[in-house]
Motif scaffolding. Structure first.
Motif, short mmCIF file in Angstrom:
data_model
loop_
_atom_site.label_atom_id
_atom_site.label_comp_id
_atom_site.label_asym_id
_atom_site.label_seq_id
_atom_site.Cartn_x
_atom_site.Cartn_y
_atom_site.Cartn_z
N VAL A 406 0.88 -1.11 0.12
CA VAL A 406 0.00 0.05 -0.08
C VAL A 406 0.86 1.26 -0.01
N LYS A 407 0.63 2.21 -0.82
CA LYS A 407 1.34 3.38 -0.95
C LYS A 407 0.68 4.56 -0.65
N CYS A 408 1.21 5.47 0.38
CA CYS A 408 0.46 6.67 0.76
C CYS A 408 1.37 7.76 0.13
N HIS A 409 0.82 8.51 -0.76
CA HIS A 409 1.35 9.79 -1.33
C HIS A 409 1.51 10.94 -0.27
N GLY A 410 2.44 11.93 -0.81
CA GLY A 410 2.69 12.95 0.31
C GLY A 410 1.71 14.02 0.04
N ALA A 433 0.78 -7.21 -5.45
CA ALA A 433 0.00 -6.32 -5.74
C ALA A 433 0.18 -5.05 -5.03
N VAL A 434 -0.28 -3.92 -5.68
CA VAL A 434 -0.11 -2.47 -5.13
C VAL A 434 -1.26 -1.90 -5.17
N LEU A 435 -1.43 -0.96 -4.11
CA LEU A 435 -2.62 -0.04 -3.90
C LEU A 435 -2.11 1.18 -3.73
N ASP A 436 -2.31 2.23 -4.40
CA ASP A 436 -1.81 3.63 -4.33
C ASP A 436 -3.25 4.42 -4.15
N VAL A 437 -3.09 4.85 -2.67
CA VAL A 437 -4.39 5.39 -2.21
C VAL A 437 -4.58 6.67 -2.44
N ILE A 465 -6.24 4.19 4.40
CA ILE A 465 -5.15 3.06 3.56
C ILE A 465 -5.68 1.84 4.37
N ILE A 466 -6.04 1.76 5.79
CA ILE A 466 -6.37 0.56 6.00
C ILE A 466 -7.40 0.09 5.57
N ALA A 467 -8.43 0.92 5.22
CA ALA A 467 -9.71 0.38 4.59
C ALA A 467 -9.45 -0.12 3.35
N GLY A 468 -8.55 0.40 2.62
CA GLY A 468 -8.27 0.02 1.11
C GLY A 468 -7.75 -1.29 1.07
N GLY A 492 4.90 9.40 4.56
CA GLY A 492 5.66 8.57 5.54
C GLY A 492 5.00 8.77 6.98
N PHE A 493 4.55 9.94 7.32
CA PHE A 493 3.55 10.11 8.56
C PHE A 493 2.64 9.24 8.96
N THR A 494 1.86 9.16 7.81
CA THR A 494 0.67 8.32 7.44
C THR A 494 1.27 6.80 7.86
N VAL A 495 2.36 6.32 7.28
CA VAL A 495 2.75 5.06 7.30
C VAL A 495 3.21 4.81 8.88
N LEU A 496 3.77 5.75 9.46
CA LEU A 496 4.04 5.46 10.99
C LEU A 496 3.01 5.37 11.78
N CYS A 497 1.90 6.22 11.56
CA CYS A 497 0.59 6.20 12.27
C CYS A 497 -0.12 4.74 12.03
N ALA A 498 -0.06 4.16 10.75
CA ALA A 498 -0.54 3.10 10.50
C ALA A 498 0.06 1.91 11.41
N LEU A 499 1.44 1.75 11.38
CA LEU A 499 2.18 0.90 11.88
C LEU A 499 2.37 1.00 13.79
#
Length: 564
Positions: A406-410, A433-437, A465-468, A492-499
């Motif tokens: 899963v990719k999170c754009h800036g 598989a890749v999901l670009d949200v 991104i979790i829902a996707g 990258g901030f969203t990534v850290l929040c998700a993890l």
């Protein structure tokens, strides 16, 4: 008969390797037409990322205008843009090392028009009637409480600077009417970003260049105006999101919509010089617009609003510029990297002037993007691009499900692009598989969708991104036990929040992601120094929210691998 062995997902051999991703990929920026000659800036990795002004006729080859001593970059707002202007055979550029303006002309040595250590310039416009540059100036210094921005002119004979407008926190988009008798521009104040609210000014220009009778004709604190352009004296076109969508409007003393569409003709103004449309003649525009995440280009009749789509194969279009001679833009598709594209107005057959990458990959290794929408929290819908695994060497038919990236754009106001990106195909050709949200907050789905993130940054982008990922798993398209997430900057901030705050992903990659919000915002320039007021809440009242959403303070909750 021997059985064909099916390689597990994620282990497929692919011709798309790391060397291709880190090779000679050019960054092409802000093409413009002067007559029938196209100009653009290209960032060259083989020259340590130096930015070069390039020119090219429709039938010729690109040639550099600026020599090796020059680097065409403006640092106004830190993000720059609008770093060159051209008229006839002359060009003016902002040079990165000293932020001075330099003039280039055939058979003459380049020379500095103006340079001061405390000044930066952007959004250069040449005034043919007064031989001057009209632009945005940004002044800094120890004596100033904060950086000061203003609208100025610079005499090209003696380099003298004249302030035309000041008092607002920010300025952009100065445009002179054809006869030079009028000037329009945008201005806005903190805490707004330009996609929140701007004001469009129009003023008369005296023969000496001074402005009189300046007045606001559109925009306010809750209406974002983008890219005003003159059609002729006393008549201009601009983009406004007053209807929830960035649509085109016509002004000749009063404003009216050119046409109403649930589509975006504007973009977040992170840099100067952005353009989504051009004026062909007094009654015709050519415009690029995005509808449900897909880009189109069309000719538009200003009086009637009639829209005639251009028959193009491009799935992503940006920085479109046009005049009576032709159209130039940056465009790419599912199987073509972005490039500078030229079209003749009377015979719109695309001609590629320059591609960003010369890498070629067989179609069998390319996974075309698929538009998806999926339910997320609070009964809302979010959007994205889904790329299933694809590799022509691997036979179909297997019971296992592929791993998911899963990719999170800036931005976080940015949006995904369908243009061929080998960084995505690197993974899909190996069996991922890749999901670009396009999480809530992204551009391309209207003002309300963009503003859904306000006050909720780190919460609803993470939820989306979790829902996707959950949606794809529910559709039996991916393995729910093998999901990873990556993103850069705000992504990258969203990534850290998700993890840290959720347990959905098995691993992640944060590229220069924000981990401590207060210090990150304090370390930025004036332009986005108040951005956190809307994304999280004003300080000091919202300090608890700023700290609770900063991944750094909850790092002990991290329970999976992450690469920084």
């Amino acid at each position: 008969m021997a059985k064909t062995r099916l390689s597990p997902y994620g282990t497929w051999k692919s011709p798309i390797n790391a060397r291709m991703l880190s090779g000679k990929i050019l960054r092409l920026m802000q093409p413009r037409l002067v007559g029938n000659i196209a100009y653009w800036v290209e960032s060259r990795p083989t020259e340590k990322g130096r930015n070069v002004l390039v020119r090219c006729t429709p039938s010729g080859r690109p040639t550099a205008v600026t020599g090796k001593k020059y680097d065409v970059v403006s640092r106004v707002h830190e993000y720059g843009g609008g770093a060159f202007a051209v008229h006839g055979d002359k060009a003016w550029i902002v040079n990165k090392p000293d932020q001075g303006i330099y003039e280039f002309a055939p058979r003459r040595q380049p020379f500095c028009v103006i340079q001061e250590d405390s000044l930066r310039f952007a959004d250069l416009q040449y005034d043919t009637h007064r031989n001057r540059i009209v632009c945005i100036a940004e002044r800094s210094g120890a004596r100033l409480k904060q950086t000061e921005n203003s609208l100025v002119s610079i005499d090209l004979e003696d380099g003298s600077l004249q302030t035309l407008a000041a008092g607002y926190d920010f300025y952009s988009s100065p445009r002179l009417s054809t006869l030079g008798s009028q000037l329009c521009w945008l201005a806005w104040n903190h805490p707004n970003m330009p996609w929140d609210g701007t004001e469009l000014f129009v003023a008369q220009c005296n023969p000496d260049g001074n402005l009189i009778n300046a007045r606001v004709i559109a925009g306010n604190e809750d209406e974002s105006v983008f890219q005003p352009e003159w059609v002729r004296a006393g008549e201009l076109v601009y983009v406004s999101d007053r209807s929830n969508w960035w649509n085109l409007y016509h002004w000749n003393g009063e404003s009216r919509p050119v046409l109403r569409m649930n589509a975006e003709f504007g973009l977040p103004q992170w840099v100067f010089g952005m353009s989504t449309y051009g004026v062909i003649d007094n009654h015709t525009l050519v415009a690029a617009y995005t509808y449900d995440g897909n880009w189109e280009a069309a000719l538009i009749d200003i009086p009637s609003g009639r829209l005639d789509k251009l028959d193009l194969t491009y799935s992503h279009i940006e920085h479109l510029h046009a005049n009576a001679h032709g159209i130039v833009m940056l465009a790419g598709s599912d199987n073509e990297a972005s490039g500078v594209v030229y079209l003749n107005v009377n015979k719109p057959e695309p001609k590629i002037l320059k591609r960003s990458s010369s890498a070629r990959v067989a179609a069998g290794y390319i996974s075309p993007a698929q538009d998806i929408s999926f339910p997320t929290e609070d009964g809302e819908m979010a959007h994205g691009l889904y790329y299933p695994p694809a590799n022509q060497d691997i036979p179909a038919g297997r019971s296992e499900k592929p791993p998911l990236l899963v990719k999170c754009h800036g931005g976080p106001t940015s949006s995904t692009s369908r243009t061929l990106d080998l960084k995505i195909q690197f993974w899909t050709s190996r069996g991922f598989a890749v999901l670009d949200v396009n999480y809530r907050g992204s551009t391309g789905y209207g003002r309300a969708y963009r503003r859904d993130l306000y006050g909720m940054w780190g919460i609803i982008d993470t939820a989306d991104i979790i829902a996707g990922a959950r949606y794809l798993a529910g559709q039996q398209l991916v393995d729910p036990q093998r999901m990873v997430v990556s993103g850069s900057s705000a992504g990258g901030f969203t990534v850290l929040c998700a993890l840290i705050f959720h347990k959905m992903f098995a691993a992640g990659a944060s590229y220069y992601g924000l981990s401590e919000l207060k210090s990150a915002m304090a370390d930025t320039g004036k332009f986005e120094s108040r951005y956190g007021d809307t994304l999280i809440g004003p300080l000091p009242e919202s300090m608890v929210d700023w700290k609770e959403r900063s991944p750094l303070y909850s790092a002990n909750k991290l329970a999976c691998p992450v690469i920084f």
